[in-house]
Every structure is written in C-alpha cells, then in structure tokens.
Design an enzyme around this catalytic site. Structure first.
Site, PDB file in Angstrom:
ATOM      1  CB  ILE A 187      -4.715  -1.131 -18.890  1.00  0.00           C
ATOM      2  CG1 ILE A 187      -4.120  -0.341 -20.080  1.00  0.00           C
ATOM      3  CG2 ILE A 187      -3.626  -1.893 -18.127  1.00  0.00           C
ATOM      4  CD1 ILE A 187      -3.459  -1.153 -21.134  1.00  0.00           C
ATOM      5  CG  ASP A 188      -5.329  -6.192 -15.946  1.00  0.00           C
ATOM      6  OD1 ASP A 188      -4.556  -5.244 -15.659  1.00  0.00           O
ATOM      7  OD2 ASP A 188      -5.012  -7.383 -15.789  1.00  0.00           O
ATOM      8  CE1 TYR A 212      -8.737   9.138 -18.652  1.00  0.00           C
ATOM      9  CE2 TYR A 212      -9.493   8.409 -20.807  1.00  0.00           C
ATOM     10  CZ  TYR A 212      -8.587   8.333 -19.761  1.00  0.00           C
ATOM     11  OH  TYR A 212      -7.526   7.453 -19.841  1.00  0.00           O
ATOM     12  CB  THR A 242      -5.606  16.416  -4.063  1.00  0.00           C
ATOM     13  OG1 THR A 242      -6.342  16.444  -5.304  1.00  0.00           O
ATOM     14  CG2 THR A 242      -5.695  17.780  -3.416  1.00  0.00           C
TER      15      THR A 242
HETATM   16  P1  NDP Z   1      -6.014   4.067 -11.393  1.00  0.00           P
HETATM   17  O1  NDP Z   1      -7.356   4.635 -11.078  1.00  0.00           O
HETATM   18  O2  NDP Z   1      -5.724   2.665 -11.011  1.00  0.00           O
HETATM   19  O3  NDP Z   1      -4.903   5.007 -10.728  1.00  0.00           O
HETATM   20  C1  NDP Z   1      -5.058   6.375 -10.722  1.00  0.00           C
HETATM   21  C2  NDP Z   1      -4.062   6.937  -9.755  1.00  0.00           C
HETATM   22  O4  NDP Z   1      -4.224   8.358  -9.697  1.00  0.00           O
HETATM   23  C3  NDP Z   1      -4.223   6.400  -8.352  1.00  0.00           C
HETATM   24  O5  NDP Z   1      -2.969   6.208  -7.767  1.00  0.00           O
HETATM   25  C4  NDP Z   1      -4.980   7.516  -7.643  1.00  0.00           C
HETATM   26  O6  NDP Z   1      -4.661   7.435  -6.280  1.00  0.00           O
HETATM   27  C5  NDP Z   1      -4.384   8.743  -8.333  1.00  0.00           C
HETATM   28  N1  NDP Z   1      -5.264   9.900  -8.257  1.00  0.00           N
HETATM   29  C6  NDP Z   1      -6.585   9.962  -8.540  1.00  0.00           C
HETATM   30  N2  NDP Z   1      -7.048  11.197  -8.316  1.00  0.00           N
HETATM   31  C7  NDP Z   1      -6.010  11.938  -7.863  1.00  0.00           C
HETATM   32  C8  NDP Z   1      -5.869  13.273  -7.437  1.00  0.00           C
HETATM   33  N3  NDP Z   1      -6.903  14.127  -7.416  1.00  0.00           N
HETATM   34  N4  NDP Z   1      -4.652  13.700  -7.037  1.00  0.00           N
HETATM   35  C9  NDP Z   1      -3.597  12.856  -7.021  1.00  0.00           C
HETATM   36  N5  NDP Z   1      -3.658  11.573  -7.419  1.00  0.00           N
HETATM   37  C10 NDP Z   1      -4.862  11.117  -7.824  1.00  0.00           C
HETATM   38  O7  NDP Z   1      -5.765   4.352 -12.953  1.00  0.00           O
HETATM   39  P2  NDP Z   1      -5.024   3.505 -14.091  1.00  0.00           P
HETATM   40  O8  NDP Z   1      -3.849   2.836 -13.517  1.00  0.00           O
HETATM   41  O9  NDP Z   1      -6.050   2.719 -14.810  1.00  0.00           O
HETATM   42  O10 NDP Z   1      -4.560   4.681 -15.062  1.00  0.00           O
HETATM   43  C11 NDP Z   1      -3.248   5.193 -15.050  1.00  0.00           C
HETATM   44  C12 NDP Z   1      -3.068   6.059 -16.290  1.00  0.00           C
HETATM   45  O11 NDP Z   1      -3.292   5.267 -17.456  1.00  0.00           O
HETATM   46  C13 NDP Z   1      -4.058   7.226 -16.362  1.00  0.00           C
HETATM   47  O12 NDP Z   1      -3.419   8.384 -16.849  1.00  0.00           O
HETATM   48  C14 NDP Z   1      -5.082   6.734 -17.361  1.00  0.00           C
HETATM   49  O13 NDP Z   1      -5.735   7.778 -18.042  1.00  0.00           O
HETATM   50  C15 NDP Z   1      -4.207   5.912 -18.306  1.00  0.00           C
HETATM   51  N6  NDP Z   1      -4.977   4.952 -19.069  1.00  0.00           N
HETATM   52  C16 NDP Z   1      -5.550   3.869 -18.440  1.00  0.00           C
HETATM   53  C17 NDP Z   1      -6.316   2.980 -19.173  1.00  0.00           C
HETATM   54  C18 NDP Z   1      -6.952   1.777 -18.560  1.00  0.00           C
HETATM   55  O14 NDP Z   1      -7.704   1.091 -19.273  1.00  0.00           O
HETATM   56  N7  NDP Z   1      -6.679   1.470 -17.306  1.00  0.00           N
HETATM   57  C19 NDP Z   1      -6.549   3.171 -20.616  1.00  0.00           C
HETATM   58  C20 NDP Z   1      -5.880   4.317 -21.167  1.00  0.00           C
HETATM   59  C21 NDP Z   1      -5.129   5.168 -20.410  1.00  0.00           C
HETATM   60  P3  NDP Z   1      -5.533   8.076  -5.086  1.00  0.00           P
HETATM   61  O15 NDP Z   1      -6.949   7.724  -5.329  1.00  0.00           O
HETATM   62  O16 NDP Z   1      -4.928   7.444  -3.878  1.00  0.00           O
HETATM   63  O17 NDP Z   1      -5.264   9.536  -5.151  1.00  0.00           O
END
Ligand code: NDP
Length: 287
Positions: free
Chosen positions: A212-213, A177, A86
């Site tokens: 993003i989707d 956030y 984490t």
């Molecule tokens: P997801 O929720 O699909 O992925 C998030 C990832 O972070 C997962 O792999 C999760 O894995 C990991 N994660 C979550 N908590 C922890 C933790 N405490 N420690 C380590 N890893 C962690 O997110 P997105 O793909 O949607 O987002 C990716 C990036 O894009 C982010 O920075 C987000 O802010 C940015 N973004 C996304 C947008 C969107 O609309 N999707 C819009 C704007 C920006 P696990 O749970 O296994 O730890």
C-alpha cells in the site's frame, strides 16, 4: 428442476444483499482506530468521519493526531478525539480502551492497525528487537481486544485486525514483522472459534493487505518491490466495508493477495518462488 433453481436464485440474492455496504452502517458508531496519525489508519479516520462516526484515535505523535482530529471534525465526525502514547506500554494500550468507556460510553468497533518500526533487510539476529516488535504489533493488540471485550459484547461489535500477506506466507526481508503478523492470525482466528462456541456475537475481521502506498512502506520497499503500491484511501475504505459487513477475512487487493494464497496448500514452493520474484534481489555473493 424449478425448486433447486429457485433455491439457487434465492441463495444468490441473499448473498448479494448480505454483501451490500452502506455508509449509514457506521453512522453514530463508536470506533477506536490505532496508528491513525499517518497512513492507512489516518485514512480510515477520515472515512469514518465522513460516515458520521464517533472516533477515538491514537498513536505517539501528538501534533499529527491533533491535525487528524481537526480534519475529522471538518469532515463531519459525530465526535473526534485523540489520546497519545506508545503501544510498547500495555497499561497505555488498556487506557485507550478505558477512555472509550469514559468519553463515548461504550465501543462498537476496535480497529487495531498500528505497527512498530522495523528494518527492511536480512534477519540481523537481534532477538531483543523481535521481542519489542511482538509487544507493539501483537501483545498490545491482545491487551486492547481483551480490555474492550466487555464493551464489544454489549454492543455486539467488531474487532478489526490489520495484517499483511507477510502474516500468511513467509516473506524475506521482514522476518520480525512477519512473525508478529503470523501471531495475530493465530490468536484472533482461534479467538473467533471460541466466540462461535460461546455464542459471543463479536465479529473479528482479519485484513490481509498487499503493498500500500503509505510513506513508511514506500520508503522501505518501493525500490526493491517490482509491483506498484495500491492507494491507501481505497485500502482504508475496503477495510471499513469488510468490518461493517462482519467479514472473517478481507483481502486487499484481491488479485495480489487472495489469488496467490490459493496456491499455498497445493503448490507451496511455487508460491514461495512467486513471493521471491516480487523483489529485485541482489546477485548472490560470488556470482
Ligand atoms: P504507518 O507507518 O503509516 O502508520 C503506523 C502508525 O502506527 C502511525 O500512526 C504511527 O504513529 C503508529 N505507531 C508506530 N509505532 C507506534 C508505537 N510504538 N505506539 C503507538 N503507535 C505507533 O503504517 P501503514 O499505514 O503503512 O500501516 C498500517 C497497518 O497496515 C499496519 O498494521 C501494517 O502492518 C499494515 N500493512 C501495511 C502495508 C503497506 O504496504 N503499507 C502492507 C501490509 C500491511 P506514531 O509514529 O505517531 O506513533
């Protein structure tokens, strides 16, 4: 008149040549992708695999990471491995970087992409949640970039910071956030200035993403946002292109991110209004 014209043509040619991305740019590169068990991070891992990079991915969910690594190997990664833990724990964040040193012998690109869970709704006053989210979304990024810097200096590599429109302009319903994403801009844009002053050839690409989707984002916001989300695999590829080209900022998609931001300095209230109009808002109480 000929000489300025020639100058213009040459400048245009130079700019377009500098602008051309080729997948070979990432072949054999040693890359860390955080938050790669799902969403955009997972898609970046697959693109990097097809390009023949060495990939080290991380997140908390070990079985998902195992599956992503397996798929990366099938897609042609030069090597692929994971380390689970984490990002609330700064020692873990630093250990991921050490793993790159031990098993890859260095690092060319650090992609900081993970994001902690938060809520979608009016700010609930929970200050402890803001602190915890700052640790995951901001401090761990700082800790990893700091630990990786000696390796990145040696490889003249890149730091990629995945941020959001919510880190450039105030967004309702994601106050904690947004705060963490604004913090990233402050830290990494200032650091870029210092790199420039000190002739440190490590690029920093700040990625400003729209909707993003990914499953998380669609689950949280699809019902209230009026716009359609953009595809995560295309988004992931655009991030990698921007990183390989050592861009300072990347806007995806351009029309829904960069263009509205052009209003920020000349018509901030109009921009605020446009941001609010993206949402299907509940009627105010008493109406
Ligand atoms: P997801 O929720 O699909 O992925 C998030 C990832 O972070 C997962 O792999 C999760 O894995 C990991 N994660 C979550 N908590 C922890 C933790 N405490 N420690 C380590 N890893 C962690 O997110 P997105 O793909 O949607 O987002 C990716 C990036 O894009 C982010 O920075 C987000 O802010 C940015 N973004 C996304 C947008 C969107 O609309 N999707 C819009 C704007 C920006 P696990 O749970 O296994 O730890």
């Amino acid at each position: 008149i000929f000489i300025p014209f020639l100058g213009l043509v040459l400048a245009f040619w130079f700019y377009s040549a500098r602008d051309t991305f080729k997948p070979e740019m990432l072949r054999g590169k040693r890359v860390i992708v955080t938050g790669a068990s799902t969403g955009i991070g997972e898609q970046m891992a697959y693109h990097l695999a097809r390009m023949g990079a060495h990939i080290l991915i991380t997140a908390r969910t070990q079985p998902r990471l195992q599956e992503v690594v397996q798929r990366c190997l099938e897609l042609g990664a030069a090597s692929a491995q994971f380390i689970s833990g984490t990002m609330e724990d700064m020692a873990f964040a630093q250990s991921v970087v050490r793993e790159a040193q031990t098993s890859l012998g260095g690092l060319d690109m650090l992609i900081l992409n993970h994001v902690g869970t938060s809520y979608f709704g009016f700010f609930d006053g929970d200050v402890e949640h803001v602190r915890q989210l700052l640790e995951i979304n901001f401090l761990s990024y700082v800790a990893m970039a700091t630990s990786a810097l000696p390796m990145l200096k040696e490889s003249e590599g890149s730091i990629v910071v995945v941020s959001s429109m919510a880190g450039k302009v105030g967004f309702p319903f994601t106050v904690p956030y947004s705060a963490t994403k604004f913090a990233l801009d402050g830290f990494f844009s200032s650091l870029r200035q210092e790199f420039s002053i000190q002739n440190i050839n490590v690029s920093i690409t700040l990625c400003i993403l729209g909707f993003i989707d990914t499953e998380r984002a669609v689950r949280a916001a699809a019902e209230v946002l009026r716009e359609r989300p953009a595809p995560r695999d295309e988004c992931a590829l655009e991030i990698l292109k921007g990183a390989a080209l050592r861009r300072r900022e990347l806007y995806y998609r351009y029309s829904s991110t960069r263009l509205p931001l052009l209003l920020r300095d000349c018509a901030a209230e109009l921009l605020d209004y446009l941001v609010r109009s993206r949402y299907r808002l509940p009627a105010p109480p008493g109406t």
